[in-house]
Write a protein that holds these residues in place. Structure first.
Motif, PDB file in Angstrom:
ATOM      1  N   ARG A 396       1.077  -1.269  -0.069  1.00 39.40           N
ATOM      2  CA  ARG A 396       0.018   0.069   0.016  1.00 39.40           C
ATOM      3  C   ARG A 396       0.837   1.324  -0.002  1.00 39.40           C
ATOM      4  O   ARG A 396       2.020   1.297   0.696  1.00 39.40           O
ATOM      5  N   CYS A 397       0.210   2.420  -0.657  1.00 34.29           N
ATOM      6  CA  CYS A 397       1.044   3.697  -0.438  1.00 34.29           C
ATOM      7  C   CYS A 397       0.641   4.115   1.007  1.00 34.29           C
ATOM      8  O   CYS A 397      -0.236   4.327   1.218  1.00 34.29           O
ATOM      9  N   GLN A 398       1.679   4.772   1.537  1.00 33.52           N
ATOM     10  CA  GLN A 398       1.578   5.492   2.731  1.00 33.52           C
ATOM     11  C   GLN A 398       0.727   6.582   2.611  1.00 33.52           C
ATOM     12  O   GLN A 398       0.096   6.973   3.711  1.00 33.52           O
ATOM     13  N   HIS A 399       0.736   7.375   1.711  1.00 35.66           N
ATOM     14  CA  HIS A 399       0.193   8.519   1.359  1.00 35.66           C
ATOM     15  C   HIS A 399      -1.239   8.574   0.573  1.00 35.66           C
ATOM     16  O   HIS A 399      -1.991   9.303   0.651  1.00 35.66           O
ATOM     17  N   CYS A 400      -1.761   7.542   0.239  1.00 35.00           N
ATOM     18  CA  CYS A 400      -2.834   7.427  -0.764  1.00 35.00           C
ATOM     19  C   CYS A 400      -3.637   6.191  -0.211  1.00 35.00           C
ATOM     20  O   CYS A 400      -2.911   5.106   0.122  1.00 35.00           O
ATOM     21  N   ALA A 401      -4.775   6.157  -0.687  1.00 31.43           N
ATOM     22  CA  ALA A 401      -5.672   5.033  -0.584  1.00 31.43           C
ATOM     23  C   ALA A 401      -5.578   4.135  -1.907  1.00 31.43           C
ATOM     24  O   ALA A 401      -6.356   3.807  -2.680  1.00 31.43           O
ATOM     25  N   ARG A 414       6.032   1.749  -7.063  1.00 29.97           N
ATOM     26  CA  ARG A 414       5.476   3.224  -7.548  1.00 29.97           C
ATOM     27  C   ARG A 414       4.133   3.305  -7.199  1.00 29.97           C
ATOM     28  O   ARG A 414       3.338   2.599  -7.524  1.00 29.97           O
ATOM     29  N   CYS A 415       3.642   4.502  -6.528  1.00 31.04           N
ATOM     30  CA  CYS A 415       2.399   4.981  -6.313  1.00 31.04           C
ATOM     31  C   CYS A 415       2.018   5.837  -7.700  1.00 31.04           C
ATOM     32  O   CYS A 415       2.997   6.740  -8.074  1.00 31.04           O
ATOM     33  N   HIS A 416       1.222   5.370  -8.460  1.00 31.56           N
ATOM     34  CA  HIS A 416       0.737   6.013  -9.877  1.00 31.56           C
ATOM     35  C   HIS A 416      -0.113   7.511  -9.352  1.00 31.56           C
ATOM     36  O   HIS A 416      -0.276   7.905 -10.220  1.00 31.56           O
ATOM     37  N   HIS A 417      -0.469   7.486  -8.121  1.00 35.30           N
ATOM     38  CA  HIS A 417      -1.187   8.808  -7.739  1.00 35.30           C
ATOM     39  C   HIS A 417      -0.324   9.737  -7.349  1.00 35.30           C
ATOM     40  O   HIS A 417      -0.553  10.966  -7.406  1.00 35.30           O
ATOM     41  N   CYS A 418       0.661   9.403  -6.335  1.00 36.09           N
ATOM     42  CA  CYS A 418       1.184  10.714  -5.879  1.00 36.09           C
ATOM     43  C   CYS A 418       2.774  10.523  -6.250  1.00 36.09           C
ATOM     44  O   CYS A 418       3.565  11.383  -6.073  1.00 36.09           O
ATOM     45  N   GLY A 419       3.129   9.431  -7.044  1.00 32.90           N
ATOM     46  CA  GLY A 419       4.640   9.580  -7.443  1.00 32.90           C
ATOM     47  C   GLY A 419       5.623   9.073  -6.547  1.00 32.90           C
ATOM     48  O   GLY A 419       6.572   8.879  -6.933  1.00 32.90           O
TER      49      GLY A 419
HETATM   50 ZN    ZN Z   1       0.651   7.707  -3.282  1.00 34.28          ZN
END
Ligand code: ZN
Ligand code: ADP
Ligand code: ZN
Length: 686
Positions: A396-401, A414-419
């Motif tokens: 899981r991304c720590q910063h996004c759902a 890689r998180c595709h939402h926050c980079g």
């Molecule tokens: Zn993220």
């Protein structure tokens, strides 16, 4: 007294008054440098007054009016005002955003000597002095003695209608990829140039390729073409803007931001791929360039052509209702037949890394014949998630759902939402198990599978990772064109506006996910993507084939694709939307808010809703429906907890009326200082 009213780039809805003894109404539309707080800011003069409603001793003096750039014309100012009003964006943000960054900063680009633009000099110079011929063919011959084939009947008819429209009219040019829409645009532009008029052509973000630019340039070698998109340098953009403003530019070709190019002689607007979501800006000023373009055509009282193989349901609905005039190009201009589309039933098949036996066989055939294949998968990376089977840990991304996507090419998550990114762990971070696996499939994984399956083929992956800048993108395109590639694997990046003569097979391998998505626009998007990507095949006298792997082979969406029946699909979608009360049968606006804590976010939206109830009481005639605040689907992004409140009406003016009253009330609400919010009118994302 002499007071100027200035639009400044601030998140505040008002204008600012300054003393300017040397100013007059003649200065409206000039840039001006003014003191604001401790700084100097550049704004635009929107009005001149002989008195202010504020105490004079409170007013500061403008520093200097920048008369070195021609005034922005009234039409441009009114476009910005409309944009500000309709999309509920502060006027100063709009005027600032609508200017190229260099001009926004109060600077001017260096102009080549010969091209130096004199302030306020507007001199229309027709390309050719010939009397306007009545038939498009003549114009074509006029401008190109080359041996271009004659237009098909349907193309001729479309061109005739467009060039004969001398007042505002919205045309919907509906034709599959390869039906010759671009030819129609070019003929309409030719007619405008002959008349000494300016033409504006808008294209989706990703499609603006040198291919199209080159086609326009070679067709109109004498015309001054200005290209406006975000990859054009600052100075070049500013120069192009000034040339358009001074009327020395004949054609402006660009992405959505080009809709704000001032064009005094504008008499023709074209929006290619009008259904494309990139015409709607998703941050800052949330405008739709297509819709603003229509407003602009109305303002200039000129025709506008919306072109698409799969028109947006909004536009199709307007055409059905007779508000837009439908121009149909039913046949392909080059290939004999449209591609054969087949659904490959994967329910009882064990796929090989996502590839069905039918697709593998079809690719083999192409390899044997020296033709190209394209495998289409709208998910980049290697796999959408990394997981531990022992303890249930997932990346899981720590910063996004959202989950971190496995990128094997550079061994990162890689998180595709926050980079956000980190190295792929060797063992489960929770339990230490070393047996952790990527689940699901992205383009990198399919690339690896294709290489293994076809060791002698040249496989090329095209997605935002492999083509992460325009230069790389061009290199990839060039090698595809040069025939240096046998199998392409790519995302929708490959779907738009490219003509690959040797491509005869398209395989879509993960389309089903969009069939049952929560977003009511998902089927519309899926249909148009598959249609577009399918349109890549079989363009140059080689018959094309499209294989859609699916567990729902009889789904009406796929059946309509198989029958090449956009109208049937569109009509069924419209029927569903009418029943459900979705756009285009209702008009929507979304209030979105975010803060580090969902409690604060929702508390703000609840207050906003209370304010809305008060405001809605005063809207007479058509009711405005208020929904409850709900967390967004991606409810956490970059450590912000996000929620939204939907407002709806079956009447656009009623909704506008409501928003005009609600928006100031929102500004006045007391809120937690970390809550940020915005209003999105005609939202595309839910
Ligand atoms: Zn993220
Ligand atoms: P679209 O924009 O609808 O995809 P284009 O205008 O790019 O279609 O046309 C597709 C191809 O067909 C291009 O190579 C174009 O040069 C060619 N073409 C267009 N119109 C004609 C025509 N009337 N006769 C022959 N070829 C044509
Ligand atoms: Zn574990």
């Amino acid at each position: 007294m002499s007071i100027i009213r200035v639009a400044l780039d601030l998140p505040l809805p008002q204008l600012f008054d300054y003393l300017a003894p040397d100013a007059s109404t003649e200065d409206i539309g000039y840039r001006v440098s003014v003191p604001f707080g401790r700084n100097e800011r550049i704004g635009i003069i929107l009005d001149w007054l002989d008195a202010s409603d504020q105490p004079v001793d409170k007013l500061k003096s403008a520093t200097v009016i920048l008369r070195d750039m021609p005034r922005l014309p009234d039409t441009w100012l009114r476009l910005c005002e409309f944009c500000s009003r309709y999309y509920q964006a502060p006027i100063g943000e709009v005027t600032s955003f609508a200017l190229p960054p260099m001009l926004r900063r109060g600077k001017l680009p260096k102009l080549p000597r010969a091209k130096k633009i004199k302030p306020d000099k507007i001199k229309p110079e027709p390309i050719s002095a010939t009397v306007l011929p009545t038939v498009a063919i003549d114009i074509c011959a006029e401008h190109a003695p080359s041996h271009r084939p004659p237009l098909l009947m349907a193309q001729q008819e479309a061109v005739r209608q467009i060039i004969q429209a001398d007042t505002f009219q919205t045309f919907l040019l509906h034709g599959v990829t390869g039906s010759g829409k671009t030819e129609v645009y070019l003929h309409a532009i030719a007619a405008a140039l002959v008349r000494g008029e300016q033409a504006l052509m808008l294209v989706p973000e990703i499609a603006l390729t040198p291919q199209l630019e080159g086609r326009v340039r070679t067709r109109f070698p004498q015309a001054n073409l200005v290209v406006a998109n975000s990859s054009v340098s600052d100075a070049a953009r500013a120069r192009g803007f000034l040339e358009a403003l001074a009327s020395t530019a004949d054609i402006v070709l660009g992405t959505r931001l080009a809709v704000f190019t001032p064009m005094p002689r504008l008499r023709l607007i074209i929006v290619d791929e009008e259904h494309d979501a990139s015409f709607k800006q998703q941050d800052g000023v949330r405008y739709s360039a297509r819709d603003l373009a229509i407003w602009r055509a109305h303002q200039h009282n000129c025709p506008i052509v919306l072109g698409s193989a799969t028109p947006s349901l909004e536009s199709f609905h307007h055409a059905n209702a007779g508000r837009y005039r439908l121009l149909a190009l039913p046949d392909r201009a080059v290939a004999e037949a449209p591609p054969v589309v087949r659904a490959v039933d994967t329910r009882r098949e064990k796929l090989q890394e996502g590839l069905s036996a039918a697709l593998i066989t079809a690719i083999k055939q192409r390899l044997a014949r020296g033709e190209q294949s394209l495998v289409f998968l709208n998910r980049r990376g290697y796999a959408p998630v990394l997981a531990c089977a022992a303890c249930g840990w997932i990346s899981r991304c720590q910063h996004c759902a959202a989950n971190m996507v496995v990128h094997l090419a550079d061994k990162h998550l890689r998180c595709h939402h926050c980079g956000g990114a980190c190295a792929i762990p060797h063992a489960c971070p929770d339990c230490g198990n070393i047996d952790i696996h990527p689940f699901g499939r992205g383009t990198q994984r399919v690339e690896a599978a294709l290489i293994e399956q076809f060791p002698n083929a040249r496989v090329l992956r095209v997605d935002r990772d492999s083509a992460n800048n325009p230069k790389k993108w061009q290199t990839l395109l060039a090698s595809i064109h040069a025939g240096e590639v046998d199998i392409l694997i790519g995302t929708q990046m490959l779907a738009k506006g490219h003509d690959f003569p040797k491509l005869t097979l398209v395989g879509a391998i993960s389309a089903d996910t969009a069939l049952f998505a929560a977003d009511f626009r998902a089927p519309e998007r899926l249909f148009s993507q598959l249609m577009q990507v399918g349109g890549r095949s079989g363009r140059a006298n080689l018959p094309g084939e499209v294989l859609i792997q699916t567990e729902h082979p009889t789904h009406p969406l796929y059946q309509a694709l198989i029958d090449h029946d956009y109208a049937r699909f569109a009509q069924s979608q419209l029927d569903e939307r009418k029943t459900a009360g979705f756009p285009p049968f209702t008009f929507q606006a979304m209030l979105r808010a975010e803060s580090p804590a969902m409690g604060d976010t929702v508390a703000f939206l609840m207050q906003a809703r209370e304010a809305a109830e008060q405001v809605a009481l005063h809207i007479i005639g058509h009711p405005v429906t208020l929904f409850d605040p709900v967390p967004m689907r991606l409810h956490r992004l970059m450590a912000q907890e996000r929620a939204q409140l939907l407002v709806e009406s079956n009447n656009r003016p009623a909704l506008q009326h409501f928003l005009a009253a609600w928006h100031p009330a929102l500004h006045a609400l007391k809120r937690h200082r970390k809550v940020r919010w915005h209003v999105d009118v005609d939202p595309l994302e839910f």
